[in-house]
Design an enzyme around this catalytic site. Structure first.
Site, PDB file in Angstrom:
ATOM      1  N   CYS A   1      95.660  51.000 -25.645  1.00  0.00           N
ATOM      2  CA  CYS A   1      97.043  51.435 -25.400  1.00  0.00           C
ATOM      3  C   CYS A   1      97.237  50.897 -24.065  1.00  0.00           C
ATOM      4  O   CYS A   1      97.398  51.527 -23.304  1.00  0.00           O
ATOM      5  CB  CYS A   1      96.837  53.055 -25.114  1.00  0.00           C
ATOM      6  SG  CYS A   1      95.914  53.980 -26.477  1.00  0.00           S
TER       7      CYS A   1
ATOM      8  N   SER B   1     100.156  46.972 -16.536  1.00  0.00           N
ATOM      9  CA  SER B   1      99.482  46.606 -15.362  1.00  0.00           C
ATOM     10  C   SER B   1      98.253  46.487 -15.243  1.00  0.00           C
ATOM     11  O   SER B   1      97.587  45.541 -14.926  1.00  0.00           O
ATOM     12  CB  SER B   1     100.112  47.762 -14.346  1.00  0.00           C
ATOM     13  OG  SER B   1      99.452  49.016 -14.703  1.00  0.00           O
TER      14      SER B   1
ATOM     15  N   ASP C   1      99.349  48.075 -28.546  1.00  0.00           N
ATOM     16  CA  ASP C   1     100.295  49.449 -28.292  1.00  0.00           C
ATOM     17  C   ASP C   1     100.682  49.719 -29.643  1.00  0.00           C
ATOM     18  O   ASP C   1     101.113  48.582 -30.425  1.00  0.00           O
ATOM     19  CB  ASP C   1     101.267  49.004 -27.353  1.00  0.00           C
ATOM     20  CG  ASP C   1     101.600  50.458 -26.683  1.00  0.00           C
ATOM     21  OD1 ASP C   1     101.040  50.902 -25.601  1.00  0.00           O
ATOM     22  OD2 ASP C   1     102.488  50.931 -26.995  1.00  0.00           O
TER      23      ASP C   1
ATOM     24  N   ASP D   1      98.140  51.668 -34.395  1.00  0.00           N
ATOM     25  CA  ASP D   1      97.701  52.804 -33.875  1.00  0.00           C
ATOM     26  C   ASP D   1      96.250  52.836 -33.431  1.00  0.00           C
ATOM     27  O   ASP D   1      95.261  52.228 -34.106  1.00  0.00           O
ATOM     28  CB  ASP D   1      97.965  53.979 -35.250  1.00  0.00           C
ATOM     29  CG  ASP D   1      97.394  55.302 -34.697  1.00  0.00           C
ATOM     30  OD1 ASP D   1      96.766  55.482 -33.583  1.00  0.00           O
ATOM     31  OD2 ASP D   1      97.656  56.312 -35.377  1.00  0.00           O
TER      32      ASP D   1
ATOM     33  N   CYS E   1      96.089  59.954 -16.904  1.00  0.00           N
ATOM     34  CA  CYS E   1      96.901  60.104 -15.601  1.00  0.00           C
ATOM     35  C   CYS E   1      97.199  61.712 -15.628  1.00  0.00           C
ATOM     36  O   CYS E   1      98.102  62.091 -15.212  1.00  0.00           O
ATOM     37  CB  CYS E   1      98.088  59.259 -15.234  1.00  0.00           C
ATOM     38  SG  CYS E   1      99.187  59.291 -16.701  1.00  0.00           S
TER      39      CYS E   1
END
Length: 736
Positions: free
Chosen positions: A142, A147, A176, A203, A291
């Site tokens: 993904c 970055s 992605d 996917d 995150c």
């Protein structure tokens, strides 16, 4: 800034000790420091790092702005080789305080040319724990906005020098599921051109089996689902998440946060990790990260994946990056069944018993949302939790997984089929978890395999019975199917990929014009157009990327880019034949294959002229460069400025740049942003024509050039707004 549901939910999870709770919440309400890392080759990275340490840190020390002391940049203590920095300065200071304004300009220009990456500190962690080497086969499941992909690419290119790019034997596939974000990956990767790079638009939870040529005596047959399946040495699963670890920069989350977002993503996150497990080499490594602070998106996913595939275990990496302050993963959590933070059900069974049959069918909750009964034995404490108040960062979660030692794996592999059938996820998703063992319907081997669509998990992927025929066919056909050949996914509109024959006349002419040596990998040059003709641009790949392209239908794997564009055909001015030229950003890739005898040598005065004038006349230079350049034919050339010191600048290593010579003039073939960055790095100020003219568009030709038919190619357009350059990519990451 507050959200009562947020506080209630995370207090119930007991992720933060009570005595630290107020500090934790207070830190979440403070703006996040600006962080960046030095990218590119190690030689350039250390040169820039020295500039920050020796020039900008002293310059920015003891500064007072509007009565407040402004701290200078400081290194991030746990990042290897001191190559990551942070500073806590408002945009007002950056724009109005002269010293910080100069530092801001330095950061912007070096970011635009790829030497600095603006990235949140905790976002730098997953690639570090993945430990990528140049020979590794890597996939970033993904990847957008890119970055972390850039970090992986830099690790793959660890052997690059300041002037030349190595061609690693491994590869990196950045994937992605969103096509626009996949195109963003291509844009970001242009800052580090790599023949080992590919971008796909799939996917991640149903990433298809990719194939390589069949090899004899493959020791991995016990792992592979087919004899020529591509398995990866390193897999990064930085999965879509609710993103509440980014509250410090995405303040909108304060208003809209609710725990059902994490509950809804749990199944997708689990399926992505389980898919990665089936794509890994026996001695490979997976890093899973989010995150998010939510254990339902973190430990619950790890536990579900480990219980579905007992071949794997968590790895204790607490000894790595010793200056990173982290907390261990947790083995107990309390999922909420609704927005009101109802965490009263301690087990799945307790919750499930309260539901009617109809409610069970509609429920978004599953057994894996709750801690499993064997949570303690899974060693979830080896996961890492990063909290904002520990080192003034965002919130983050990282887990490192590997296969168990060989003897344990062999014993467990006999039970593999039964274990895979027992994965606890919604029934509608189960078919997506095992992509390799399904049979494929019989079809002509002259066509590509049946596609694995993103929303049809029941479609077959591969047939072992057809492998020999398909392999034989792939050896005799070109990469793409010309004309109206059948494609797995006709809706995929990207151009095909065709490798040129090494004796292609256009390619031979190109190699001759550019003075490339016989070591140039001409068999790895591809073009992208429906006819497969050598029309305008040439791309270069390494051997492994070529093998992937040749043995897989590009529409089935939804391949967006492969390798890197290195050479383009330049239609010259009146009376001149068409010429080929090396793209400015691709020069480090091509340079190792350029005949050293044709490289021009020049002095600092020549470089200054090239930076301060768009199209200086050949007669404007001093000898010996004037005589040398006047005797060269029009077209693409390379000039070298040797390491050394002049009156106003120092070069720590040789600098090689592309030139274009017309009939009477020359021009430096890098875009104006790269020129500005180079000028700031060497002379401490932007001496370029663009800076002097206040950013006005460069003239395409002067009146003199128009009169002589002296055409000059365009090397690129302007880049993004400066403030956008320094915005963190975390906003995009949180949207995944």
């Amino acid at each position: 800034m507050k959200n009562e549901r947020f506080s209630l939910y995370y207090k119930a999870q007991q992720i933060i000790p009570e005595e630290e709770w107020d500090q934790f919440m207070e830190t979440l309400r403070r703006p996040l420091p600006t962080t960046f890392r030095i990218a590119g080759s190690r030689e350039i990275a250390h040169t820039l790092n020295d500039a920050i340490k020796k020039t900008y840190v002293p310059l920015l020390s003891d500064i007072v702005f509007e009565g407040d002391v402004v701290p200078p940049p400081s290194r991030i203590p746990w990042y290897p080789e001191d190559l990551a920095w942070q500073f806590n300065v408002s945009k007002k200071v950056l724009r109005k305080q002269q010293a910080f304004k100069k530092f801001h300009s330095f950061l912007v220009h070096e970011t635009e040319v790829g030497n600095i990456s603006r990235q949140e500190a905790v976002s730098m962690l997953p690639p570090l724990f993945l430990d990528v080497q140049p020979h590794h086969k890597v996939v970033d499941m993904c990847a957008a906005p890119g970055s972390k992909t850039a970090q992986l690419l830099e690790a793959l290119h660890a052997q690059d020098t300041a002037t030349a790019t190595s061609i690693p034997s491994g590869l990196l596939i950045a994937n992605d599921s969103d096509s626009k974000r996949a195109h963003l990956l291509i844009h970001q990767s242009a800052r580090l051109p790599s023949p080992a790079f590919m971008v796909t638009n799939l996917d991640a939870s149903i990433f298809p089996v990719l194939r390589l040529p069949v090899t004899t005596a493959d020791p991995r047959r016990g792992i592979k689902k087919s004899p020529n399946q591509l398995l990866f040495d390193r897999i990064l699963c930085d999965v879509p998440c609710s993103g509440d670890g980014t509250l410090r920069k995405n303040i909108g989350i304060w208003k809209r946060w609710q725990p059902m977002d994490g509950n809804g993503l749990h199944s997708l996150q689990t399926r992505i990790l389980q898919r990665a497990m089936r794509m890994l080499e026996p001695d490979g490594r997976i890093v899973y990260s989010t995150c998010s602070l939510n254990p339902v998106e973190n430990e619950a996913v790890i536990a579900a994946a480990l219980n579905s595939n007992p071949d794997f275990q968590l790895i204790d990496v607490s000894a790595q990056l010793p200056e990173l302050v982290r907390r261990p993963g947790i083995s107990s959590w309390a999922p909420t069944i609704n927005r009101t933070i109802n965490t009263t059900f301690k087990t799945w069974d307790a919750y499930n018993e309260t539901l009617t049959e109809e409610q069970r069918a509609d429920s978004k909750m599953s057994e894996t949302h709750w801690p499993p009964i064997n949570a303690e034995s899974l060693q979830l404490q080896h996961c890492m939790r990063i909290y904002p108040h520990l080192q003034d960062t965002g919130g983050f979660f990282v887990a490192v997984l590997e296969r168990k030692p060989r003897q344990i794996f062999l014993r467990l592999s006999r039970k593999r089929d039964a274990e895979e059938a027992d994965i606890t996820v919604p029934d509608a998703k189960k078919a997506k978890l095992d992509l390799g063992g399904l049979p494929e319907p019989q079809q002509s081997p002259s066509f590509p395999p049946t596609p694995m669509s993103e929303d049809d998990s029941s479609r077959p992927l591969i047939s072992d019975a057809l492998e020999a025929d398909v392999q034989a066919a792939s050896e005799t056909k070109k990469t793409t199917f010309k004309g109206k050949a059948k494609l797995s996914d006709p809706s995929f509109k990207e151009m095909p990929y065709t490798f040129l024959e090494s004796n292609d006349p256009t390619l031979i002419s190109c190699i001759d014009q550019l003075n490339l040596t016989t070591s140039f990998p001409s068999s790895n040059v591809l073009v992208r157009n429906p006819e497969g003709d050598a029309v305008r641009s040439f791309y270069l790949t390494n051997d492994l990327v070529k093998a992937v392209v040749l043995n897989n239908d590009y529409t089935r794997m939804r391949l967006m880019t492969s390798g890197t564009k290195v050479i383009t055909k330049q239609e010259a001015g009146r009376g001149l034949e068409a010429q080929f030229r090396v793209l400015g950003e691709a020069l480090p890739v091509v340079l190792p294959y350029v005949d050293p005898s044709v490289i021009l040598d020049a002095e600092f005065a020549t470089l200054k002229t090239l930076l301060t004038t768009y199209y200086p006349l050949c007669t404007s230079f001093s000898d010996p460069f004037q005589s040398v350049i006047e005797n060269r034919s029009p077209g693409s050339h390379i000039v070298r400025f040797s390491a050394g010191q002049s009156n106003d600048s120092t070069l720590s290593h040789d600098l090689l740049l592309p030139l274009w010579k017309s009939n009477v003039s020359v021009t430096l073939m890098i875009d104006k942003k790269a020129k500005s960055a180079l000028s700031l790095r060497l002379f401490g100020e932007d001496i370029t024509t663009a800076a002097r003219d206040g950013g006005k568009k460069a003239p395409q030709t002067s009146q003199l050039l128009q009169n002589t038919g002296d055409g000059v190619p365009d090397e690129g357009a302007d880049n993004e707004d400066e403030d956008a350059i320094l915005e963190d990519e975390g906003d995009l990451e949180a949207e995944q």
